[in-house]
Design a protein around this motif. Sequence first.
Motif, short mmCIF file in Angstrom:
data_model
loop_
_atom_site.label_atom_id
_atom_site.label_comp_id
_atom_site.label_asym_id
_atom_site.label_seq_id
_atom_site.Cartn_x
_atom_site.Cartn_y
_atom_site.Cartn_z
N ARG A 1 -39.68 -8.08 -38.58
CA ARG A 1 -38.56 -7.16 -38.28
C ARG A 1 -39.06 -5.71 -38.25
N SER A 2 -39.91 -5.35 -39.20
CA SER A 2 -40.46 -3.98 -39.21
C SER A 2 -41.30 -3.72 -37.96
N LEU A 3 -42.16 -4.68 -37.61
CA LEU A 3 -42.97 -4.53 -36.41
C LEU A 3 -42.09 -4.37 -35.17
N GLY A 4 -41.08 -5.23 -35.06
CA GLY A 4 -40.20 -5.19 -33.89
C GLY A 4 -39.44 -3.89 -33.78
N ALA B 1 -33.40 -0.51 -30.48
CA ALA B 1 -34.62 -0.85 -31.21
C ALA B 1 -34.37 -2.04 -32.14
N SER B 2 -33.15 -2.13 -32.67
CA SER B 2 -32.82 -3.22 -33.58
C SER B 2 -32.86 -4.58 -32.88
N GLY C 1 -36.32 -5.79 -33.14
CA GLY C 1 -36.55 -6.22 -34.51
C GLY C 1 -35.88 -7.54 -34.83
N ASP C 2 -34.64 -7.73 -34.33
CA ASP C 2 -33.90 -8.95 -34.65
C ASP C 2 -34.50 -10.18 -33.97
N ILE C 3 -35.01 -10.01 -32.74
CA ILE C 3 -35.66 -11.13 -32.05
C ILE C 3 -36.91 -11.57 -32.82
#
Length: 443
Positions: free
Chosen positions: A73-76, A96-97, A100-102
Amino acid sequence: MDWKKLLTPKRLGKTEVENLQFDRTPFQKDYDRLVFSSPFRRLKDKTQVFSLSTNDYIRTRLIHSLEVSCVGRSLGRIVGEAIVKKYDFNQDGLRASDFGDIVFAACLAHDIGNPPFGHSGEDAIRTGFESWYNTVNHVGEKLLSKSQEADFDSFEGNAQGFRILTKLEMPPKKGGMQLTCPTLAAFTKYPRESLLSEPTLNCYSGRSVKKYGFFQAEKDLFAEVAETVGLIRRHDNAAWWSRHPLAFLVEAADDICYSIVDVEDAHRMGYISFDKTKELLNVIANKDIQEHGESNTEIVKRLRALAINKLINEASDIFLKHEEDILSGEFDKDLLSLSTYANHLQEIGKETRSAVFQHPDVVSIQIAGYEVLGKLFAEFVNAVLHNSKKGNLVYYMLPKEYNDPNPDEDTYNKILRVTDYISGMTDSYATSLFQQFSGISLG
């Protein structure tokens, strides 16, 4: 590849457009569906490194998957923030979220298809199939095509995971759990079928062909996922695509976690000394640790957190640096291989292999895994394919969803049902069943 298409919220198996709820996005729903699924819960009793450990601190597959999802999640989100800004995607509703969520959901599912006893469990199923199939072929029966045979010869937890997500869980709906296509594509680190000929590969050695990501039984489902998100097809006559860009982040999250936390777990189990653990982690953490009454365990925890954070930032930078080549399908390396700490991560790998993976305590469980899963595979395959007095009794041991007779079902799918059952077992259940079959325990 195009980011807007790569992040489409379309679900596998659904034709109608989903009603968007801005308080809970389709990709967040993917994560929730995974958390509440039975295969995910069973990861609590599946080996990460230390099988059947009595130390309740040591990570299981479940805890590892949760940790990888947090790193993912942080990387995404870091990558997503930069890409949304670069292409001015805010006006298109991309956030951007979403990135992260994917990655969050794909990471959570990344080990969902792993059999009992870790990677040795995969080897045990391969060996069990090879032994059984060679015996069958010896008497003149050719039961499988070369592609079908390759699925079992090199049995993959990754392919089993895709099968669970898209077919086995929540049947009989098309698409199984009906996760979004971006999550399924990001989950699939190896977007190829098991059998690719040398002329087809043409000496290609990219990271994404190291293993395979789906069985022949789910080839059409992955083709639909690939078409939906716009993956680049690498060969006209083979089921082989480029990776979804976010699959590189899923891989990096997994690599970061097991590289660093294996050292921490090994220290907790007494396989690597505190001084050596501190040395290995601090090359990356690069922190002058002041020991103000902290225990060795707390110092290791702090170094582990700092090292993971450093690698997250590096992996994000590497991805963004190569983003255009990733979108064109030209980039096909694991991100951490380009890290400034790449050589040290290899050193960590050597140390953990020597001190942990080759330790008699760990090796003995792996050996047992071969015996347990090899026997269960042979017993159940013989039961579903051949009539015998013992086989008929073994057949009744299969739960209903795995023994429902279908006169039109071919040999390939019958064997798949057996591997579905065995790979879904926990370490404890597989051990208990083996003991019953061997007469060691009577229930």
